[in-house]
Design an enzyme around this catalytic site. Structure first.
Site, PDB file in Angstrom:
ATOM      1  N   ARG A 224      27.020  31.458  37.426  1.00 45.45           N
ATOM      2  CA  ARG A 224      27.920  32.502  37.928  1.00 45.45           C
ATOM      3  C   ARG A 224      28.720  33.124  36.778  1.00 45.45           C
ATOM      4  NH1 ARG A 224      33.129  34.026  37.519  1.00 45.45           N
ATOM      5  NH2 ARG A 224      33.739  31.829  37.590  1.00 45.45           N
ATOM      6  N   ASP A 225      29.622  32.367  36.196  1.00 40.60           N
ATOM      7  CA  ASP A 225      30.514  32.949  35.183  1.00 40.60           C
ATOM      8  C   ASP A 225      29.709  33.420  33.981  1.00 40.60           C
ATOM      9  OD1 ASP A 225      32.751  33.713  33.788  1.00 40.60           O
ATOM     10  OD2 ASP A 225      33.839  31.849  34.085  1.00 40.60           O
TER      11      ASP A 225
ATOM     12  N   ASN B  82      32.354  30.535  28.555  1.00 44.71           N
ATOM     13  CA  ASN B  82      33.034  29.280  28.872  1.00 44.71           C
ATOM     14  C   ASN B  82      32.677  28.274  27.792  1.00 44.71           C
ATOM     15  OD1 ASN B  82      32.064  30.414  31.784  1.00 44.71           O
ATOM     16  ND2 ASN B  82      34.032  29.398  31.927  1.00 44.71           N
TER      17      ASN B  82
ATOM     18  N   CYS C 143      33.949  37.450  31.228  1.00 47.83           N
ATOM     19  CA  CYS C 143      34.440  38.050  32.465  1.00 47.83           C
ATOM     20  C   CYS C 143      34.337  39.553  32.279  1.00 47.83           C
ATOM     21  CB  CYS C 143      35.891  37.649  32.742  1.00 47.83           C
ATOM     22  SG  CYS C 143      36.554  38.494  34.193  1.00 47.83           S
TER      23      CYS C 143
ATOM     24  N   HIS D 214      39.451  25.375  33.322  1.00 48.76           N
ATOM     25  CA  HIS D 214      38.359  26.347  33.169  1.00 48.76           C
ATOM     26  C   HIS D 214      38.672  27.185  31.929  1.00 48.76           C
ATOM     27  CE1 HIS D 214      35.514  29.441  35.008  1.00 48.76           C
ATOM     28  NE2 HIS D 214      36.197  30.207  34.174  1.00 48.76           N
TER      29      HIS D 214
ATOM     30  N   HIS E 285      37.684  29.330  28.566  1.00 45.79           N
ATOM     31  CA  HIS E 285      36.719  30.107  27.777  1.00 45.79           C
ATOM     32  C   HIS E 285      36.967  29.793  26.293  1.00 45.79           C
ATOM     33  CE1 HIS E 285      34.873  32.699  30.927  1.00 45.79           C
ATOM     34  NE2 HIS E 285      35.895  32.203  31.606  1.00 45.79           N
TER      35      HIS E 285
HETATM   36  P1  HMG Z   1      37.903  47.278  46.488  1.00 48.89           P
HETATM   37  O1  HMG Z   1      37.307  48.547  45.957  1.00 48.89           O
HETATM   38  O2  HMG Z   1      39.384  47.162  46.451  1.00 48.89           O
HETATM   39  O3  HMG Z   1      37.417  46.894  47.931  1.00 48.89           O
HETATM   40  O4  HMG Z   1      37.268  46.069  45.672  1.00 48.89           O
HETATM   41  P2  HMG Z   1      36.987  47.698  49.176  1.00 48.89           P
HETATM   42  O5  HMG Z   1      37.126  46.776  50.314  1.00 48.89           O
HETATM   43  O6  HMG Z   1      37.684  49.038  49.207  1.00 48.89           O
HETATM   44  O7  HMG Z   1      35.426  47.949  48.937  1.00 48.89           O
HETATM   45  C1  HMG Z   1      34.894  48.765  47.919  1.00 48.89           C
HETATM   46  C2  HMG Z   1      33.376  48.732  47.959  1.00 48.89           C
HETATM   47  O8  HMG Z   1      32.904  47.405  47.719  1.00 48.89           O
HETATM   48  C3  HMG Z   1      32.800  49.131  49.306  1.00 48.89           C
HETATM   49  O9  HMG Z   1      31.528  49.677  49.073  1.00 48.89           O
HETATM   50  C4  HMG Z   1      32.651  47.788  49.989  1.00 48.89           C
HETATM   51  O10 HMG Z   1      31.673  47.830  50.991  1.00 48.89           O
HETATM   52  C5  HMG Z   1      32.193  46.912  48.856  1.00 48.89           C
HETATM   53  P3  HMG Z   1      31.276  51.264  48.995  1.00 48.89           P
HETATM   54  O11 HMG Z   1      31.829  51.773  50.294  1.00 48.89           O
HETATM   55  O12 HMG Z   1      32.049  51.737  47.793  1.00 48.89           O
HETATM   56  O13 HMG Z   1      29.798  51.369  48.836  1.00 48.89           O
HETATM   57  N1  HMG Z   1      32.570  45.499  49.016  1.00 48.89           N
HETATM   58  C6  HMG Z   1      31.714  44.482  48.879  1.00 48.89           C
HETATM   59  N2  HMG Z   1      30.392  44.455  48.648  1.00 48.89           N
HETATM   60  C7  HMG Z   1      29.822  43.232  48.563  1.00 48.89           C
HETATM   61  N3  HMG Z   1      30.504  42.081  48.722  1.00 48.89           N
HETATM   62  C8  HMG Z   1      31.821  42.091  48.975  1.00 48.89           C
HETATM   63  C9  HMG Z   1      32.468  43.324  49.065  1.00 48.89           C
HETATM   64  N4  HMG Z   1      33.748  43.670  49.289  1.00 48.89           N
HETATM   65  C10 HMG Z   1      33.789  45.012  49.264  1.00 48.89           C
HETATM   66  N5  HMG Z   1      32.483  40.924  49.090  1.00 48.89           N
HETATM   67  C11 HMG Z   1      36.614  43.759  45.451  1.00 48.89           C
HETATM   68  C12 HMG Z   1      37.685  44.755  45.908  1.00 48.89           C
HETATM   69  C13 HMG Z   1      37.254  42.409  45.379  1.00 48.89           C
HETATM   70  C14 HMG Z   1      35.466  43.777  46.437  1.00 48.89           C
HETATM   71  C15 HMG Z   1      36.097  44.217  44.064  1.00 48.89           C
HETATM   72  O14 HMG Z   1      37.204  44.397  43.242  1.00 48.89           O
HETATM   73  C16 HMG Z   1      35.168  43.211  43.447  1.00 48.89           C
HETATM   74  O15 HMG Z   1      34.063  42.976  43.915  1.00 48.89           O
HETATM   75  N6  HMG Z   1      35.574  42.599  42.340  1.00 48.89           N
HETATM   76  C17 HMG Z   1      34.743  41.614  41.690  1.00 48.89           C
HETATM   77  C18 HMG Z   1      35.443  41.033  40.558  1.00 48.89           C
HETATM   78  C19 HMG Z   1      34.631  39.911  39.943  1.00 48.89           C
HETATM   79  O16 HMG Z   1      33.650  39.420  40.480  1.00 48.89           O
HETATM   80  N7  HMG Z   1      35.097  39.492  38.751  1.00 48.89           N
HETATM   81  C20 HMG Z   1      34.487  38.426  38.059  1.00 48.89           C
HETATM   82  C21 HMG Z   1      34.754  37.102  38.693  1.00 48.89           C
HETATM   83  S1  HMG Z   1      36.385  36.482  38.359  1.00 48.89           S
HETATM   84  C22 HMG Z   1      36.237  35.643  36.846  1.00 48.89           C
HETATM   85  O17 HMG Z   1      35.232  35.716  36.215  1.00 48.89           O
HETATM   86  C23 HMG Z   1      37.378  34.765  36.407  1.00 48.89           C
HETATM   87  C24 HMG Z   1      37.082  33.280  36.626  1.00 48.89           C
HETATM   88  O18 HMG Z   1      35.915  32.887  35.933  1.00 48.89           O
HETATM   89  C25 HMG Z   1      38.272  32.446  36.148  1.00 48.89           C
HETATM   90  C26 HMG Z   1      38.701  32.781  34.723  1.00 48.89           C
HETATM   91  O19 HMG Z   1      37.904  32.688  33.799  1.00 48.89           O
HETATM   92  O20 HMG Z   1      39.884  33.138  34.590  1.00 48.89           O
HETATM   93  C27 HMG Z   1      36.869  32.967  38.106  1.00 48.89           C
HETATM   94 MG    MG Z   2      35.804  32.348  33.872  1.00 42.52          MG
END
Ligand code: HMG
Ligand code: MG
Length: 298
Positions: free
Chosen positions: A14-15, A248, A239, A206, A208
């Site tokens: 995933r990450d 990571n 990320c 967690h 990086h």
């Molecule tokens: P948004 O634009 O505020 O949400 O995004 P929305 O509800 O207005 O939806 C926008 C669009 O996304 C729509 O589609 C929805 O249908 C679709 P459109 O009408 O534009 O075609 N949508 C989805 N599609 C699939 N699955 C869903 C979903 N929800 C809405 N669940 C949202 C808000 C959270 C969805 C968006 O910001 C997003 O997907 N962000 C992803 C961020 C991400 O994955 N980041 C990486 C992971 S975090 C990380 O890596 C850190 C971590 O490792 C810890 C660390 O290292 O610190 C965990």
């Molecule tokens: Mg991470």
């Protein structure tokens, strides 16, 4: 206080893969996850149910989960930022999910398009439905030792979000040094604060490895009794919403250190190296792990 046993959560599929330029096919991801499943790992984060526009590399997570040969005794989990994600995860057969928040307002906006408090309200619906389906929920807090947009982040801000996530129903909170800027001193200050409110058994680290500090920071966290560590095979990762964030800490490096210290993990290094070589060959580069490179060229 130093744990005699450490549980490693493998987050590479995933990450790691969420930040690669090329998107792996579902079959390639499944092969990687199956190789990791042969190593003795008990927890593998295998994908995320987020917007495919935001993170295209994870768009095939439902295909991955649907076709995955689920091995008994291994928990395969996925990120779900909202109810929509959880519904898709349940449909694909996922039994453990993770919500992800941040200790930095700017990072929260860039990563999930809402404020910290809005994110917590969104998660409420996730917890409610997860409970109905008997699905475990993990929580992440990003930017625990620094933010790409705001710089320093106070330990108090991390403690506040971590405690909220636990109070809402997370069985564990993983503290994310998203951009790998922490040092042992920052790790100590962080844990001394967070541990006032959250029991150590509910914390994971967690980290990086952007600045090469992850291993020493993990060691520091373990001195406080943290016994759950997230890492990624071959040091994959980053990320997409934290520019310059590198992978990571590598699972091979963590395992090498723990093996040398006599801390048990249940993971077989040789089998881990098979998974490491597999994904590195696909990506066309050597593993980002000193231990893996040393062992593979011996
Ligand atoms: P948004 O634009 O505020 O949400 O995004 P929305 O509800 O207005 O939806 C926008 C669009 O996304 C729509 O589609 C929805 O249908 C679709 P459109 O009408 O534009 O075609 N949508 C989805 N599609 C699939 N699955 C869903 C979903 N929800 C809405 N669940 C949202 C808000 C959270 C969805 C968006 O910001 C997003 O997907 N962000 C992803 C961020 C991400 O994955 N980041 C990486 C992971 S975090 C990380 O890596 C850190 C971590 O490792 C810890 C660390 O290292 O610190 C965990
Ligand atoms: Mg991470």
């Amino acid at each position: 206080m130093f744990p005699q046993e450490v549980s490693i959560v493998e987050v590479g599929p995933r990450d790691g893969l969420q930040n690669e330029k090329s998107t792996l096919t579902a079959d390639q991801k499944i092969k990687l996850i199956e190789l990791l499943s042969n190593t003795g790992l008990k927890r593998i984060e295998a994908g995320s149910f987020v917007s495919p526009k935001w993170v295209p590399q994870m768009a095939n997570s439902d295909d991955v989960f649907k076709a995955l040969n689920i091995q008994h005794g291994i928990q395969y989990s996925a990120l779900t930022p909202n109810l929509r994600g959880l519904e898709a995860a349940i449909e694909a057969g996922v039994r453990e999910v993770a919500v992800f928040g941040a200790a930095s307002e700017s990072f929260s906006q860039k990563n999930i398009n809402c404020s910290i408090s809005e994110s917590l309200s969104r998660f409420e619906a996730v917890f409610e439905m997860a409970e109905k389906h008997d699905i475990k929920v993990r929580g992440y807090v990003s930017c625990v030792m620094g933010c790409p947009y705001e710089g320093d982040i106070s330990p108090e801000a991390v403690t506040k979000v971590s405690k909220s996530l636990i109070d809402m129903g997370c069985y564990e909170v993983s503290l994310g040094d998203t951009i790998g800027v922490g040092t042992p001193r920052a790790t100590r200050l962080l844990l001394e604060n967070v541990l006032k409110e959250v029991d150590v058994s509910k914390l994971a680290a967690h980290f990086h490895d952007t600045y090469g500090q992850a291993l020493v920071n993990l060691y520091t966290a373990m001195e406080y009794g943290v016994s759950t560590v997230d890492s990624a095979v071959a040091g994959l990762g980053g990320c997409p919403y934290a520019r310059g964030a590198s992978g990571n800490v590598a699972t091979e490096d963590v395992l090498y250190m723990l093996n040398g210290m006599g801390v048990s993990t249940g993971i077989d290094m040789n089998k881990l190296l098979v998974a490491s070589s597999y994904i590195s060959d696909i990506l066309g580069r050597p593993p980002v792990s000193k231990a893996a490179n040393a062992l593979l060229t011996r």
